[in-house]
Design a protein around this motif. Structure first.
Motif, mmCIF file in Angstrom:
data_model
loop_
_atom_site.group_PDB
_atom_site.id
_atom_site.type_symbol
_atom_site.label_atom_id
_atom_site.label_comp_id
_atom_site.label_asym_id
_atom_site.label_seq_id
_atom_site.Cartn_x
_atom_site.Cartn_y
_atom_site.Cartn_z
ATOM 1 N N PRO A 17 0.723 -1.075 -0.009
ATOM 2 C CA PRO A 17 -0.118 0.088 -0.077
ATOM 3 C C PRO A 17 0.996 1.324 -0.059
ATOM 4 C CG PRO A 17 0.192 -0.929 2.176
ATOM 5 C CD PRO A 17 0.800 -1.913 1.460
ATOM 6 N N PRO A 18 0.485 2.364 -0.457
ATOM 7 C CA PRO A 18 1.235 3.693 -0.502
ATOM 8 C C PRO A 18 1.661 3.836 1.000
ATOM 9 C CG PRO A 18 -0.976 3.869 -2.102
ATOM 10 C CD PRO A 18 -0.827 2.582 -1.307
ATOM 11 N N SER A 19 2.606 4.073 1.177
ATOM 12 C CA SER A 19 3.372 4.060 2.368
ATOM 13 C C SER A 19 4.270 5.479 2.829
ATOM 14 C CB SER A 19 4.100 2.988 2.947
ATOM 15 O OG SER A 19 3.217 1.807 2.784
ATOM 16 N N ILE A 51 10.606 0.811 -11.469
ATOM 17 C CA ILE A 51 10.616 -0.601 -11.463
ATOM 18 C C ILE A 51 10.072 -0.928 -10.064
ATOM 19 C CG2 ILE A 51 12.485 -2.552 -11.024
ATOM 20 C CD1 ILE A 51 14.381 -0.803 -12.599
ATOM 21 N N GLY A 52 9.154 -1.760 -9.909
ATOM 22 C CA GLY A 52 8.483 -2.079 -8.494
ATOM 23 C C GLY A 52 7.332 -1.164 -8.443
ATOM 24 N N CYS A 53 6.264 -1.012 -9.232
ATOM 25 C CA CYS A 53 5.143 -0.002 -9.355
ATOM 26 C C CYS A 53 4.396 -0.358 -8.024
ATOM 27 C CB CYS A 53 4.503 0.219 -10.591
ATOM 28 S SG CYS A 53 4.172 -1.338 -11.336
ATOM 29 N N GLY A 54 4.304 -1.515 -7.655
ATOM 30 C CA GLY A 54 3.159 -1.748 -6.398
ATOM 31 C C GLY A 54 1.664 -1.276 -6.831
ATOM 32 N N SER A 55 1.149 -0.257 -6.192
ATOM 33 C CA SER A 55 0.011 0.057 -6.270
ATOM 34 C C SER A 55 -0.138 1.041 -7.570
ATOM 35 C CB SER A 55 -0.444 0.748 -4.795
ATOM 36 O OG SER A 55 0.312 1.869 -5.066
ATOM 37 N N TRP A 78 1.662 -9.956 -10.306
ATOM 38 C CA TRP A 78 0.780 -9.696 -11.318
ATOM 39 C C TRP A 78 -0.587 -8.801 -10.576
ATOM 40 C CZ3 TRP A 78 0.056 -9.874 -16.382
ATOM 41 C CH2 TRP A 78 -1.395 -9.700 -17.017
ATOM 42 N N ARG A 79 -0.509 -9.069 -9.329
ATOM 43 C CA ARG A 79 -1.669 -8.233 -8.705
ATOM 44 C C ARG A 79 -1.340 -6.772 -8.658
ATOM 45 N NH1 ARG A 79 -1.073 -12.271 -4.942
ATOM 46 N NH2 ARG A 79 -2.829 -13.295 -4.409
ATOM 47 N N ALA A 80 0.048 -6.309 -8.494
ATOM 48 C CA ALA A 80 0.702 -5.141 -8.509
ATOM 49 C C ALA A 80 0.305 -4.458 -9.761
ATOM 50 C CB ALA A 80 2.105 -5.037 -8.110
ATOM 51 N N CYS A 81 0.670 -5.193 -10.751
ATOM 52 C CA CYS A 81 0.496 -4.880 -12.100
ATOM 53 C C CYS A 81 -1.044 -4.557 -12.453
ATOM 54 C CB CYS A 81 0.748 -5.547 -13.038
ATOM 55 S SG CYS A 81 2.815 -5.908 -13.482
ATOM 56 N N ARG A 85 -2.510 -0.319 -12.956
ATOM 57 C CA ARG A 85 -3.059 -0.136 -14.434
ATOM 58 C C ARG A 85 -4.364 0.489 -13.959
ATOM 59 N NH1 ARG A 85 -5.137 -1.729 -19.369
ATOM 60 N NH2 ARG A 85 -4.035 -0.200 -20.724
ATOM 61 N N GLU A 86 -4.867 0.201 -12.710
ATOM 62 C CA GLU A 86 -6.516 0.542 -12.152
ATOM 63 C C GLU A 86 -6.133 1.943 -11.794
ATOM 64 O OE1 GLU A 86 -8.381 -2.043 -9.687
ATOM 65 O OE2 GLU A 86 -9.680 -0.325 -8.758
ATOM 66 N N THR A 87 -5.182 2.174 -10.904
ATOM 67 C CA THR A 87 -4.577 3.445 -10.536
ATOM 68 C C THR A 87 -4.608 4.442 -11.555
ATOM 69 O OG1 THR A 87 -3.634 2.419 -8.537
ATOM 70 C CG2 THR A 87 -3.055 4.628 -9.137
ATOM 71 N N ALA A 88 -3.741 3.936 -12.511
ATOM 72 C CA ALA A 88 -3.429 4.963 -13.707
ATOM 73 C C ALA A 88 -4.843 5.197 -14.445
ATOM 74 C CB ALA A 88 -2.583 4.290 -14.787
#
Lengths: 175, 100
Positions: A17-19, A51-55, A78-81, A85-88
């Motif tokens: 999560p954004p931290s 690299i490592g985009c997470g959320s 894959w979950r993070a990807c 995508r959803e966040t974008a």
């Protein structure tokens, strides 16, 4: 300067999560932009790699800060990807954020990026914890091309912060 | 590239960005990818003049670079034939256990 909105950021179970460290990176990016804008005639990057985009918080922020840039966002989860995508999309920048599921930047041909953003796993852990998690990641890909279900939530999160010896193993690999 | 589902998303046209991106691209590979998607508007070679002011060329370049998005399909390695699927717009380049 604009930043992504946490309320419009996707971070389902298993996605970091954004931290504090996420916001630190986003703030540093905004400050760096301000510095460049003071000095350079053409200050903004055109091609950004995270690299490592997470959320996807930092990638979305980059796309908002640099309105004409394309951001390539990668994560081994894959979950993070999917979350990125959803966040974008939630920030109306999906057209300029390209999400790729791969380890580090392994899948990306030598491209000259103007900026590379990373908030790597940096917590010192026993080396075995990291290698075990990576092995689980690879096993989750056994026998199939798709990896929607793939990795269990616990291991996915471990890969987000476990940095191995002195917390530096993943970082060292990237450099 | 194989594409089963392609989306077109409208993106702001920016020639400076295109010039900057051109310098980073392998044009032949880019054009071949476009051709495999039945997009044949890109020329084989690009000149300075075209980059500077050929609006038609720049618009085609812009469209293919930024607006055409593959939602479902695959990237195929030209050397090994290995398929890397694209699902929901995300390219999956992870290797299987036995490939590491």
């Amino acid at each position: 300067a604009m930043q992504a909105d946490v309320r419009r950021t996707a971070y389902p179970d298993g996605v970091y999560p954004p931290s504090e460290d996420t916001f630190l990176l986003a703030d540093a990016l905004a400050k760096d932009q301000a510095d460049h804008r003071d000095r350079d005639p053409d200050p903004d990057p055109d091609l950004v790699l995270e690299i490592g985009c997470g959320s996807g918080f930092v990638s979305a922020t980059a796309a908002l800060l640099f309105p004409r840039a394309v951001v390539v966002a990668s994560d081994l989860s894959w979950r993070a990807c999917a979350a990125s995508r959803e966040t974008a999309a939630n920030h109306s920048v999906a057209g300029r954020v390209d999400v790729i599921c791969c380890e580090s930047a392994a899948g990306i041909r030598e491209l000259v990026f103007d900026a590379i953003l990373v908030n790597p796993p940096y917590v010192p852990t026993p080396r075995e914890e990291l290698t075990r998690a990576l092995a689980a990641l690879r096993r989750s890909r056994r026998g199939g091309e798709r990896s929607d279900a793939g990795l269990d939530v616990g291991t996915a999160l471990t890969l987000a912060w476990a940095g191995g010896e002195k917390g530096m193993e993943v970082t060292r690999c990237m450099i | 590239v194989e594409a089963e589902k392609v989306d077109v998303c409208e993106c702001e046209f920016n020639p400076d960005f295109l010039r900057s991106m051109y310098a980073k691209l392998d044009w032949t590979a880019f054009r071949e990818t476009a051709l495999s998607l039945k997009l044949d508007e890109l020329p084989e070679t690009v000149s300075e003049e075209m980059l500077a002011g050929d609006e038609q060329f720049l618009r085609a370049f812009h469209h293919i670079l930024l607006e055409v998005q593959i939602e479902e399909g695959a990237l195929i390695c030209p050397e090994t034939g290995r398929r890397f699927p694209i699902t929901k717009g995300i390219a999956n380049l992870l290797l299987n256990e036995d490939e590491c």
